[in-house]
Motif scaffolding. Sequence first.
Motif, PDB file in Angstrom:
ATOM      1  N   HIS A 236      40.491  46.159  41.386  1.00 22.41           N
ATOM      2  CA  HIS A 236      41.668  45.296  41.281  1.00 22.41           C
ATOM      3  C   HIS A 236      41.276  43.826  41.154  1.00 22.41           C
ATOM      4  O   HIS A 236      41.998  43.043  40.522  1.00 22.41           O
ATOM      5  CB  HIS A 236      42.588  45.520  42.481  1.00 22.41           C
ATOM      6  N   GLY A 237      40.128  43.460  41.734  1.00 23.43           N
ATOM      7  CA  GLY A 237      39.654  42.090  41.561  1.00 23.43           C
ATOM      8  C   GLY A 237      39.353  41.782  40.107  1.00 23.43           C
ATOM      9  O   GLY A 237      39.653  40.687  39.608  1.00 23.43           O
ATOM     10  N   ALA A 238      38.761  42.743  39.407  1.00 24.57           N
ATOM     11  CA  ALA A 238      38.468  42.557  37.984  1.00 24.57           C
ATOM     12  C   ALA A 238      39.756  42.411  37.181  1.00 24.57           C
ATOM     13  O   ALA A 238      39.872  41.527  36.316  1.00 24.57           O
ATOM     14  CB  ALA A 238      37.648  43.735  37.471  1.00 24.57           C
ATOM     15  N   LYS A 239      40.731  43.253  37.465  1.00 29.75           N
ATOM     16  CA  LYS A 239      42.006  43.164  36.748  1.00 29.75           C
ATOM     17  C   LYS A 239      42.710  41.841  37.026  1.00 29.75           C
ATOM     18  O   LYS A 239      43.271  41.217  36.117  1.00 29.75           O
ATOM     19  CB  LYS A 239      42.912  44.333  37.146  1.00 29.75           C
ATOM     20  N   ASP A 240      42.685  41.413  38.275  1.00 28.55           N
ATOM     21  CA  ASP A 240      43.347  40.154  38.634  1.00 28.55           C
ATOM     22  C   ASP A 240      42.710  38.965  37.923  1.00 28.55           C
ATOM     23  O   ASP A 240      43.375  37.954  37.671  1.00 28.55           O
ATOM     24  CB  ASP A 240      43.290  39.943  40.150  1.00 28.55           C
ATOM     25  N   ALA A 241      41.424  39.087  37.590  1.00 26.40           N
ATOM     26  CA  ALA A 241      40.726  38.001  36.893  1.00 26.40           C
ATOM     27  C   ALA A 241      40.895  38.088  35.378  1.00 26.40           C
ATOM     28  O   ALA A 241      40.358  37.252  34.646  1.00 26.40           O
ATOM     29  CB  ALA A 241      39.244  38.026  37.248  1.00 26.40           C
TER      30      ALA A 241
END
Length: 398
Positions: A236-241
Amino acid sequence: MGCVKPETPDHSRSPESNDHVSTPKHEANERGWQAKALGADNALRTAVDRVRPAAHSVGQWLAPLLQRLMQWLAPLLQRLMQWLSPLLQRVQDAPAVRRLRERVAPHVPESVKKAPRLRSMQVGAGIAAVGVVGLIIGGVAGGNDEHDVEEAAVAAPIEQQKADPPQTRAETKSQAQAEEAKQDAPLGPPVEGIDVSNHNGNIDWKKVAADNKKFTFVLASDGTDFSNPKYSEQYHGAKDAGLIAGAYHFARPDDSDGATQANRFLDIMDYKNDGKTLPPVLDLEVDPNGGSCYGMSVDQMHQWTKSFNDTVKQRTGKDPIVYANPSFWKQCMGSTDTFKDHDLWLAAYEVDSPTVPKGFQDWDFWQYTDKGEVAGVAGNTDINQYKEGFERLKQLAS
């Protein structure tokens, strides 16, 4: 007068008999003409033989081009008619038009009254004709015989008669957008991404994005027992970025059957068709504990992989991406082409161009190093390429 015997005609001097005269000069002339005729015939045959391959090549190139043109034109005309039909109907049903029609109708000849219907029939016939031409050209390009082409030509008007009723403008627009979405996005230069696991720890995904990495694959599960404790944070961190993200499962065929591991993987992954998620990935590698094929035969590996893939397709609607390297695919999968329609994520290090395993046409993702340095990631990490560009990567995630 006495009876005079008629003179016997001299056939040797009559014009009709000249063909039967054989002299050395005549024979020489005849041989000369025969040689010239034979030479001309040979020259003509040679010219035809030279032109025939070129004509055949032009035909092979032109046929699919015309087929694509007809395939594009036929639905366009049909959508135009679907859009115009309700509009014309509303105009025809307008009170002012209806009153005008009632006043004029008694004075209009029957032939003119039928004209609108005739025009509609002509337009419909035109659309059907486009469909017939497209089917015929498609049949020729595909090598179908005359019987198949005739059947296609006969079937086209029938399909036109079975067409759906006119749609509203909004429905037509929605349908057009859906059809456009099915077409391939434009091809672009390769884009890079990374794949990570629990070993990579905490990642600053904003720095990864700033380092021009467009996508990532995150380990979600391994076999039947292990799951990545950092998965949710990393994924989810990758998607949020702003990265396009996917998840992968490390297969252990000796732990449990393919369907069991697929279901567990998907429960952890929490796949969503949100336009930012790549298809699930099946990571196929040799047994890390022994370097073998998990004590399974090639056929058993095929069945296990098919069970996993079928379960993923049933639950997500997506064919999983297959991760493998050439040696594993040959050793454990027997270079099968059973999974040739799946996207291939190929692992091959320290080469300028990877060798595609027999059984696949080409690679889609290429893991070209496991010693990459990327901003936001501590230590070395795997770096990958997606060969068809960012627009097609986004399309793959939709």
